[in-house]
Design a protein around this motif. Structure first.
Motif, PDB file in Angstrom:
ATOM      1  N   LEU A  53       0.827  -1.210   0.000  1.00  0.00           N
ATOM      2  CA  LEU A  53       0.000   0.000   0.000  1.00  0.00           C
ATOM      3  C   LEU A  53       0.859   1.256   0.000  1.00  0.00           C
ATOM      4  O   LEU A  53       0.575   2.230  -0.693  1.00  0.00           O
ATOM      5  N   SER A  54       1.942   1.250   0.790  1.00  0.00           N
ATOM      6  CA  SER A  54       2.793   2.441   0.895  1.00  0.00           C
ATOM      7  C   SER A  54       3.650   2.645  -0.348  1.00  0.00           C
ATOM      8  O   SER A  54       4.097   3.754  -0.617  1.00  0.00           O
ATOM      9  N   SER A  55       3.865   1.565  -1.113  1.00  0.00           N
ATOM     10  CA  SER A  55       4.753   1.676  -2.275  1.00  0.00           C
ATOM     11  C   SER A  55       4.056   2.247  -3.507  1.00  0.00           C
ATOM     12  O   SER A  55       4.709   2.802  -4.385  1.00  0.00           O
ATOM     13  N   VAL A  56       2.714   2.122  -3.568  1.00  0.00           N
ATOM     14  CA  VAL A  56       1.990   2.583  -4.752  1.00  0.00           C
ATOM     15  C   VAL A  56       2.093   4.097  -4.874  1.00  0.00           C
ATOM     16  O   VAL A  56       1.743   4.828  -3.959  1.00  0.00           O
ATOM     17  N   GLY A  57       2.574   4.556  -6.006  1.00  0.00           N
ATOM     18  CA  GLY A  57       2.637   5.990  -6.277  1.00  0.00           C
ATOM     19  C   GLY A  57       3.870   6.696  -5.749  1.00  0.00           C
ATOM     20  O   GLY A  57       4.046   7.886  -5.971  1.00  0.00           O
ATOM     21  N   ARG A  58       4.744   5.993  -5.022  1.00  0.00           N
ATOM     22  CA  ARG A  58       5.935   6.656  -4.483  1.00  0.00           C
ATOM     23  C   ARG A  58       6.931   6.968  -5.588  1.00  0.00           C
ATOM     24  O   ARG A  58       7.512   8.046  -5.620  1.00  0.00           O
ATOM     25  N   ALA A  59       7.142   6.012  -6.467  1.00  0.00           N
ATOM     26  CA  ALA A  59       8.058   6.235  -7.590  1.00  0.00           C
ATOM     27  C   ALA A  59       7.271   6.792  -8.779  1.00  0.00           C
ATOM     28  O   ALA A  59       6.056   6.608  -8.876  1.00  0.00           O
ATOM     29  N   GLU A  60       7.956   7.485  -9.656  1.00  0.00           N
ATOM     30  CA  GLU A  60       7.323   8.007 -10.865  1.00  0.00           C
ATOM     31  C   GLU A  60       6.848   6.830 -11.709  1.00  0.00           C
ATOM     32  O   GLU A  60       7.625   5.970 -12.100  1.00  0.00           O
ATOM     33  N   PRO A  61       5.530   6.749 -12.004  1.00  0.00           N
ATOM     34  CA  PRO A  61       5.031   5.585 -12.741  1.00  0.00           C
ATOM     35  C   PRO A  61       5.541   5.550 -14.183  1.00  0.00           C
ATOM     36  O   PRO A  61       5.669   6.589 -14.834  1.00  0.00           O
ATOM     37  N   VAL A  62       5.851   4.351 -14.647  1.00  0.00           N
ATOM     38  CA  VAL A  62       6.274   4.148 -16.034  1.00  0.00           C
ATOM     39  C   VAL A  62       5.124   3.428 -16.742  1.00  0.00           C
ATOM     40  O   VAL A  62       4.855   2.255 -16.482  1.00  0.00           O
ATOM     41  N   PHE A  63       4.437   4.149 -17.622  1.00  0.00           N
ATOM     42  CA  PHE A  63       3.273   3.588 -18.290  1.00  0.00           C
ATOM     43  C   PHE A  63       3.682   2.884 -19.585  1.00  0.00           C
ATOM     44  O   PHE A  63       4.520   3.369 -20.332  1.00  0.00           O
ATOM     45  N   GLU A  64       3.046   1.736 -19.808  1.00  0.00           N
ATOM     46  CA  GLU A  64       3.281   0.952 -21.016  1.00  0.00           C
ATOM     47  C   GLU A  64       1.939   0.472 -21.558  1.00  0.00           C
ATOM     48  O   GLU A  64       0.919   0.537 -20.874  1.00  0.00           O
ATOM     49  N   GLN A  65       1.958  -0.033 -22.791  1.00  0.00           N
ATOM     50  CA  GLN A  65       0.753  -0.635 -23.342  1.00  0.00           C
ATOM     51  C   GLN A  65       0.548  -1.997 -22.672  1.00  0.00           C
ATOM     52  O   GLN A  65       1.450  -2.842 -22.685  1.00  0.00           O
ATOM     53  N   VAL A  66      -0.623  -2.182 -22.061  1.00  0.00           N
ATOM     54  CA  VAL A  66      -0.893  -3.399 -21.290  1.00  0.00           C
ATOM     55  C   VAL A  66      -2.153  -4.069 -21.820  1.00  0.00           C
ATOM     56  O   VAL A  66      -3.206  -3.431 -21.937  1.00  0.00           O
ATOM     57  N   ASP A  67      -2.046  -5.355 -22.126  1.00  0.00           N
ATOM     58  CA  ASP A  67      -3.192  -6.162 -22.542  1.00  0.00           C
ATOM     59  C   ASP A  67      -3.811  -6.768 -21.285  1.00  0.00           C
ATOM     60  O   ASP A  67      -3.255  -7.696 -20.681  1.00  0.00           O
TER      61      ASP A  67
END
Length: 335
Positions: free
Chosen positions: A174-188
């Motif tokens: 829970l604490s780790s979500v959003g802490r780092a800059e998210p890297v978005f990719e195409q996800v199926d």
């Protein structure tokens, strides 16, 4: 006073007329209040600020020893046969102060949130080792011949330690979500769901569950976060099943507005009252108490993941009939 001056004098904003040389040739009553000077005293004085027609400007004035922030908009007009600039000026000091206070509060909250996340991460890391030792040594004890009452006590210790380990892992996630800059990719999402079902194969077989999987869409997202989201939704449906009833879980791709995707995860489990539909996304909130094992973090983690992607998640349920979770996410990030 002519009709034009009467209209200008009754406007809620301060109004000045400035000639081509930058000299004030008219001031209404609100201008007198804003500048703290009579209209006659203002007329004939240089305005003193550069003007950019049809553009909102922010200026600062000194009134009775206090700094005033004002919003200025200038328009070119003809006044009594000469070219001039009509200035509409609004005192925004209070709004500016409120905005600054909100910015400061937001910054303080961001700092506090980051500090809390760091504390949760460090605390969960430090707690893992003692729990690991409890599980190791209780496991060794259970390998020996023990009196029934002693075995029961050791098994209780091991069970509590396992719950503690799950809770620590959940807090760390829970604490780790959003802490780092998210890297978005195409996800199926269909492929991610297949991976989730593969990893939950044993639970699916043990419970006799059937999972109906429609073709889920592709989106721009954080791959690991989508795995966590779908894993928690499916695992939740498997866990909260009715006694003697095999879980029936259905994932559907639903219609959504342009630029968005939506899907649902439905089950035939124990359900919940709709009055609890929002509170169940709170961390450590468990609607069914000790009836089902868990930490109360799974759905909070789902909400946090969906928020990270700029989407929304909601739930509907009926006690004894099942639940449906609806997830809406943007098809593209930053679109």
């Amino acid at each position: 006073m002519n009709a034009s001056e009467t209209i200008l004098d009754n406007l809620p904003d301060a109004v000045l007329l400035v000639n081509a040389g930058g000299i004030i040739i008219y001031a209404n009553r609100q201008a007198e209040r804003l500048f703290g000077r009579a209209a006659a005293a203002l007329q004939g004085q240089p305005f003193g600020f550069p003007l950019r027609p049809h553009t909102e400007q922010e200026i600062e004035l000194l009134r009775a020893g206090h700094l005033v922030t004002a919003q200025l908009r200038a328009n070119e007009v003809e006044w009594q046969g000469q070219k001039a600039s009509l200035l509409s000026i609004r005192d925004i000091t209070k709004q500016k102060r409120t905005s600054n206070e909100l910015d400061e509060q937001r910054q303080r909250l961001e700092i506090t949130s980051e500090e809390n996340a760091q504390f949760a991460s460090l605390a969960s890391h430090d707690l893992r080792e003692p729990v690991r030792k409890i599980l190791t040594f209780s496991g060794r004890l259970l390998q020996h011949e023990l009196q029934p009452e002693v075995r029961d006590l050791v098994e209780r210790v091991a069970s509590s330690a396992n719950r503690m380990r799950a809770l620590i892992t959940g807090i760390a996630d829970l604490s780790s979500v959003g802490r780092a800059e998210p890297v978005f990719e195409q996800v199926d999402l269909s492929r991610v769901l297949a991976e989730v079902c593969g990893d939950l194969e044993l639970q699916i077989e043990e419970t006799g569950a059937s999972i109906s999987r429609g073709d889920l869409p592709e989106i721009e997202a954080v791959p690991g976060a989508m795995y966590q989201l779908l894993l928690n939704l499916v695992a939740n449906a498997l866990k909260y099943r009715r006694d003697g009833v095999a879980p029936s879980i259905t994932l559907r791709h639903l219609p959504a507005p342009e630029g968005w995707v939506e899907f649902s995860c439905s089950d035939n489990g124990v359900g919940f009252p709709n009055s609890e539909a929002e509170t169940m996304f709170q961390a450590f909130r468990r609607l069914h108490g000790k009836q089902f094992e868990g930490t109360g973090i799974g759905l909070a983690l789902c909400r946090k993941i969906v928020d990270l992607h700029g989407g929304s998640i909601r739930a509907e349920g009926r006690p004894g009939e099942g639940a449906t979770f609806y997830v809406r996410l943007p098809e593209r990030q930053g679109a």
